[in-house]
Enzyme design. Structure first.
Site, PDB file in Angstrom:
ATOM      1  CB  CYS A   2      -0.956   0.039   1.173  1.00  0.00           C
ATOM      2  SG  CYS A   2      -2.050  -1.381   1.308  1.00  0.00           S
ATOM      3  NE  ARG A  27       4.512   1.583   0.210  1.00  0.00           N
ATOM      4  CZ  ARG A  27       5.240   1.574   1.325  1.00  0.00           C
ATOM      5  NH1 ARG A  27       6.487   1.996   1.300  1.00  0.00           N
ATOM      6  NH2 ARG A  27       4.732   1.162   2.463  1.00  0.00           N
ATOM      7  CD1 TRP A  76      -1.744  -6.124  -3.226  1.00  0.00           C
ATOM      8  CD2 TRP A  76      -0.827  -6.650  -1.262  1.00  0.00           C
ATOM      9  NE1 TRP A  76      -1.224  -7.400  -3.334  1.00  0.00           N
ATOM     10  CE2 TRP A  76      -0.649  -7.743  -2.141  1.00  0.00           C
ATOM     11  CE3 TRP A  76      -0.317  -6.744   0.026  1.00  0.00           C
ATOM     12  CZ2 TRP A  76      -0.012  -8.915  -1.772  1.00  0.00           C
ATOM     13  CZ3 TRP A  76       0.331  -7.917   0.396  1.00  0.00           C
ATOM     14  CH2 TRP A  76       0.479  -8.975  -0.490  1.00  0.00           C
ATOM     15  CG  ASN A 102      -0.354   2.020   4.040  1.00  0.00           C
ATOM     16  OD1 ASN A 102      -1.334   2.045   3.301  1.00  0.00           O
ATOM     17  ND2 ASN A 102       0.821   2.503   3.684  1.00  0.00           N
ATOM     18  N   GLY A 103      -1.837  -1.074   6.982  1.00  0.00           N
ATOM     19  CA  GLY A 103      -1.799  -1.937   8.165  1.00  0.00           C
ATOM     20  C   GLY A 103      -3.077  -2.735   8.286  1.00  0.00           C
ATOM     21  CD  GLU A 483      17.474 -13.650  -3.590  1.00  0.00           C
ATOM     22  OE1 GLU A 483      17.164 -12.590  -4.161  1.00  0.00           O
ATOM     23  OE2 GLU A 483      16.852 -14.101  -2.610  1.00  0.00           O
ATOM     24  CE  LYS A 487      15.125 -11.189  -6.427  1.00  0.00           C
ATOM     25  NZ  LYS A 487      14.856 -11.817  -5.224  1.00  0.00           N
ATOM     26  CD  GLU A 490      10.771 -12.249  -5.198  1.00  0.00           C
ATOM     27  OE1 GLU A 490      10.504 -11.687  -4.133  1.00  0.00           O
ATOM     28  OE2 GLU A 490      11.843 -12.050  -5.816  1.00  0.00           O
ATOM     29  CG  HIS A 506      17.619 -38.233   1.952  1.00  0.00           C
ATOM     30  ND1 HIS A 506      17.683 -39.276   2.854  1.00  0.00           N
ATOM     31  CD2 HIS A 506      18.908 -37.892   1.683  1.00  0.00           C
ATOM     32  CE1 HIS A 506      18.953 -39.549   3.137  1.00  0.00           C
ATOM     33  NE2 HIS A 506      19.719 -38.716   2.443  1.00  0.00           N
ATOM     34  CE  LYS A 606      12.172  -3.087  -2.962  1.00  0.00           C
ATOM     35  NZ  LYS A 606      13.033  -4.093  -3.625  1.00  0.00           N
TER      36      LYS A 606
END
Length: 611
Positions: A2, A27, A76, A102-103, A483, A487, A490, A506, A606
């Site tokens: 947001c 964001r 969002w 926001n929150g 990582e 990426k 995402e 395994h 973000k």
């Protein structure tokens, strides 16, 4: 997640709000709205589902909405689906209050039920609407009195911006566990969730702390502590990066720009901290006595910062000969961690506002640990609440998928490792000098990789249509593979997992079938042969192999792998800084070929400021 921007001044607010929101698009959001007050129209609210451009078109770039005070928001969805109605600002029943938030208001259901029993009609599914109606419920002519009662009633995290039609010459802001900054100007002032929203207009900012309320007028800002409304003197910070750093600069995407900026960002992070052949970490006050008595080192982080921590574990344990435990911030509070006053918590966060990481930091401090943080944003909450802080100085990172922030966090980890090892006497002078010299060569070696990016682009053209991709590696190669896998998933939306190569037998090797792409990381020389045995295992089951190794091992890996990309040789401890770059490029080019929204991937934000 947001974005909030508020403006009060002498210019038309709507175009300024829209421009500020455009700088907060990174964001993550799914709807947007503005609220502007004028004498002619009163409090006017315009909202729209979808991209900010939809809202901008509705108001012709702000030309249709007049007034010099207003609030803007990109939402969002958390409570209620993306829609015009659920978008912010939310408005009280009498139309007197407009609120952006926001929150998460955790007890909103209870509050909503109480208000509905009193006859209040709700129009949205959001938790934010309860704030607007509570303001109306408590309002008796004093906005600040009403707001303090609201803040006493609600539970959870919030960054709030409020306009009251009865007091149109002021904006009100409040913060708890969600970032909010104030921007100071001459005849105008701002509130925002991120400095990028205001950098065009002012570099003079301060950061609200938890439990603070700010009243903004055209002529100034006054901050108060909640609940007694005692005046607070705030420390001002000067933003020292240029607005061009938050623009694409000719690149198609911010992500590619930030990948290409990594040599400079890495150099900017380490160069001021290497003086006369030794690491100098000014302001870090952790001495030999504490380090010698240190019983354990926790690394606490989320997402890509957690993957930095995974690589850091191998580095720090090797250098310090101390136990290092890497813990997801979201799990740290709930795992009953063993913490004493001899424990060091290394907290890693790009934004310095990540809510899970901040909560874990507070828990670590409550239990007695000393906290050292690695963050990018100067003055952020995590930085302020840590005992010690080291900034990465990476500059603004706009793309949701981190690249240069990851690289600069790694750089700081190396510096910490060398600095502590020297204090502990766990490293010899020759090794110390050798690592330090090689560390200063890393930016040039990253540049060499970037100059060969077409090789990665070609590999991406071969494999971009795979439905599932696996990364395998051992030791630091496994940490970097985590990582690389993140990426890829995402920004390309391809299912991707990273596995410790030694675990294949395994269970995970059952996923391999003809045509499966396996990205095999084999840069760590000590385990090269063992990793290649795993490559043979998956190759024999029909997998295609995209290999990553060092230049000295490339010929050996080409005997088995279908395609191999080689990074320059370096000290084993520093390999993650080189290995990650081709994986970033691979993810970027795969996403590009799949037509994905690279800078703003679906469902992601973000800065994660809600649990």
């Amino acid at each position: 997640m947001c974005g909030i921007v508020g403006y009060i001044g002498r210019e038309e607010a709507a175009p300024i709000l829209l421009e500020g929101l455009s700088r907060l698009e990174y964001r993550g959001y799914d709807s947007a709205g503005i609220a502007v007050w004028s004498r002619e129209d009163g409090l006017r609210v315009v909202k729209a589902k979808g991209r900010l451009q939809v809202l901008s078109d509705l108001v012709h770039g702000g030309a249709d909405v007049h007034g010099t005070v207003g609030l803007g928001h990109t939402r969002w969805a958390t409570h209620g689906e993306p829609s015009d109605v659920n978008a912010h600002p939310q408005v009280s029943g009498d139309g007197r209050f407009a609120v952006v938030h926001n929150g998460i208001i955790e007890n909103y259901v209870e509050i909503r039920e109480v208000l509905e029993a009193k006859g209040v009609k709700f129009t949205s599914q959001t938790d934010t609407e309860v704030v607007a109606h509570l303001l109306e419920y408590y309002y008796r002519g004093d906005v600040m009195e009403a707001l303090t009662k609201v803040l006493h009633r609600v539970e959870g995290a919030y960054a709030l911006g409020v306009i009251c039609a009865d007091c149109p010459d002021q904006l009100i802001a409040a913060r708890k566990d969600s970032p909010l900054i104030l921007g100071y100007g001459d005849g105008f002032n701002f509130l925002a969730s991120d400095v990028t929203a205001v950098i065009k207009y002012t570099r003079d900012v301060c950061y609200l702390d938890d439990g603070e309320i700010a009243v903004l007028t055209r002529d100034g800002i006054q901050v108060y502590s909640h609940p007694y409304l005692l005046p607070v003197e705030k420390e001002h910070h000067q933003v020292n990066w240029e607005i061009s750093a938050a623009e694409k600069g000719g690149y198609e995407h911010f992500m590619m720009k930030e990948i290409m900026e990594q040599p400079k960002a890495f150099r900017d992070t380490i160069s001021p901290r290497i003086q006369n052949g030794r690491v100098v970490l000014e302001g870090l006050d952790i001495g030999e006595e504490f380090l010698g008595d240190m019983d354990r080192l926790y690394i606490i982080a989320c997402g890509s910062s957690y993957h930095v921590g995974m690589a850091a574990k191998y580095t720090l344990e090797r250098l310090l000969r101390k136990s290092v435990e890497v813990t997801l911030a979201s799990e740290f509070r709930y795992c009953d961690p063993i913490v004493t006053d001899k424990t060091l918590a290394l907290v890693i966060s790009q934004s310095g506002e990540t809510i899970d990481t901040l909560a874990a930091l507070r828990e670590a401090r409550r239990l007695g640990a000393r906290v050292l943080s690695i963050v990018n944003v100067v003055g952020s909450t995590i930085a302020r609440e840590s005992d010690d802080v080291l900034y990465t100085w990476a500059g603004p990172e706009i793309a949701v998928a981190t690249t240069k922030a990851y690289s600069t966090q790694l750089a700081v980890v190396y510096l910490i490792g060398l600095y502590f090892a020297q204090k502990l006497g766990t490293i010899g002078r020759e090794e110390y000098t050798g690592i330090l010299d090689e560390l200063q060569r890393i930016p040039d070696k990253i540049q060499r990789i970037l100059e060969r990016k077409e090789e990665i682009q070609y590999a991406a053209s071969l494999y971009f249509n795979h439905a599932s991709i696996f990364f395998i590696g051992r030791n630091i190669d496994y940490a970097v593979g985590m990582e690389g896998s993140l990426k890829l998933k995402e920004i390309s939306y391809i299912h991707s997992e990273a596995y410790a190569a030694g675990e294949l037998k395994h269970g995970t090797i059952s996923l391999i079938e003809p045509g499966t792409l396996v990205v095999a990381l084999a840069s760590y020389g000590k385990l090269f042969e063992k990793l290649m045995s795993n490559v043979v295992e998956v190759k024999s089951r029909g997998a295609d192999i995209l290999g990553l190794t060092t230049e000295s091992r490339k010929a050996d890996m080409e005997k088995t792998a279908d395609h191999v990309f080689a990074v320059p040789d370096t000290h084993p401890m520093l390999l993650p800084s080189l290995d990650v770059v081709p994986l970033q490029l691979f993810a970027y080019y795969v996403a590009l070929m799949r037509g994905c929204d690279i800078d703003k991937p679906r469902n992601l934000a973000k800065s994660v400021t809600v649990e």
